[in-house]
Enzyme design. Structure first.
Site, mmCIF file in Angstrom:
data_model
loop_
_atom_site.group_PDB
_atom_site.id
_atom_site.type_symbol
_atom_site.label_atom_id
_atom_site.label_comp_id
_atom_site.label_asym_id
_atom_site.label_seq_id
_atom_site.Cartn_x
_atom_site.Cartn_y
_atom_site.Cartn_z
ATOM 1 N N HIS A 1 0.832 -1.240 -0.083
ATOM 2 C CA HIS A 1 -0.064 -0.017 -0.028
ATOM 3 C C HIS A 1 0.824 1.069 0.011
ATOM 4 O O HIS A 1 1.932 1.223 0.402
ATOM 5 C CB HIS A 1 -0.784 -0.168 1.274
ATOM 6 C CG HIS A 1 -2.090 1.179 1.207
ATOM 7 N ND1 HIS A 1 -1.796 2.426 1.431
ATOM 8 C CD2 HIS A 1 -3.428 0.754 0.956
ATOM 9 C CE1 HIS A 1 -2.895 3.304 1.418
ATOM 10 N NE2 HIS A 1 -3.897 2.347 1.026
ATOM 11 N N SER B 1 -10.308 7.183 -2.751
ATOM 12 C CA SER B 1 -11.444 8.290 -2.584
ATOM 13 C C SER B 1 -12.814 7.524 -3.307
ATOM 14 O O SER B 1 -13.880 8.335 -3.995
ATOM 15 C CB SER B 1 -11.307 9.413 -3.103
ATOM 16 O OG SER B 1 -10.360 10.282 -2.064
#
Ligand code: PGA
Length: 250
Positions: A95, A213
């Site tokens: 990540h 998002s």
């Protein structure tokens, strides 16, 4: 046909009790005939209790990180055999927060992916460029380096079990999503890179999911793109309602 995959990444959020309540609520709301794969990645501390709750549900368990070694003197780390033991099916690897705050390199990420595969779980390899890299037109070269580095030496079998998450760093937690066409362009590029490393069949079957998002209002246009096969959802996966709306996108 690639089956959509929606994974919630809770990052460093939720106590054990909060995680249990979330898992119970989500399990109760998911339709039994769901034709999508759903996973949640709670913090390590809640993996065990969430595993018990989701045992007979369509929800699968993911971990947010792993160490590459099976055991030993690595204070504070968690190994792949431990994650398998606790019931994880997926492990998020590389990540951008791990890359930037904890110095994870492509080489190290590659070792972690190998450990995940050796233990019969599926890695979710995260790749993506920073804003600066995008502005300087390095998006494709950065993603290419991360893909080649992450998938190095996995063989066709290992690559075919891997899920790739394209997460432009500038879209993570910023409320700024990539436009669907921008994401599609990179997803297509990733599929072509995977094809070069494997075959057209393997590349066509590989799931490439988008993260950054994602929310209930932008999921549908993203999923309408040909090469977007799901989502890795951070902030919006902390709310049962929002996460469910994302899972049930039309
Ligand atoms: P976000 O996070 O949805 O909060 O942007 C996504 C991720 O980091 O996986």
């Amino acid at each position: 046909m690639r089956r959509p995959f929606i994974c919630g990444n809770w990052k460093m959020n939720k106590t054990v009790r909060e995680s249990e309540i979330f898992a119970q609520q989500l399990a109760a709301l998911l339709p039994p005939s769901l034709q999508r794969d759903v996973a949640i990645a709670p913090p390590f501390t809640a993996l065990h209790s969430v595993a018990l709750i989701i045992r007979n549900t369509p929800i699968r368990l993911a971990a947010q990180n792993v160490h590459d070694r099976p055991k030993g003197a690595f204070t504070g780390e968690i190994s792949a055999p431990m994650l398998l033991d606790i019931g994880c099916q997926y492990v998020i690897v590389g990540h951008s927060e791990r890359r930037s705050y904890f110095g994870e390199t492509d080489e190290w990420i590659n070792k972690k992916i190998k450990a995940v595969l050796e233990n019969g779980m599926q890695p979710i390899l995260c790749v993506g460029e920073t804003l600066e890299e995008r502005e300087e037109n390095f998006t494709f070269s950065v993603v290419e380096r991360q893909i080649k580095g992450g998938l190095q030496g996995l063989g066709i079998d290992g690559i075919s079990k891997t899920i790739i998450a394209y997460e432009p760093v500038w879209a993570i937690g910023t409320g700024k999503t990539a436009e669907p066409f921008q994401a599609q362009e990179v997803h297509r590029f990733i599929r072509k890179e995977v094809e070069k490393l494997t075959s057209q069949e393997v590349a066509n079957e590989l799931r490439i999911i988008y993260g950054g998002s994602v929310n209930p209002s932008n999921i549908s246009p993203l999923m309408a793109e040909e090469d977007i096969d799901g989502a890795l959802v951070g902030g919006a996966s902390l709310s049962v309602d929002d996460f469910l709306s994302i899972i049930m996108y039309k």
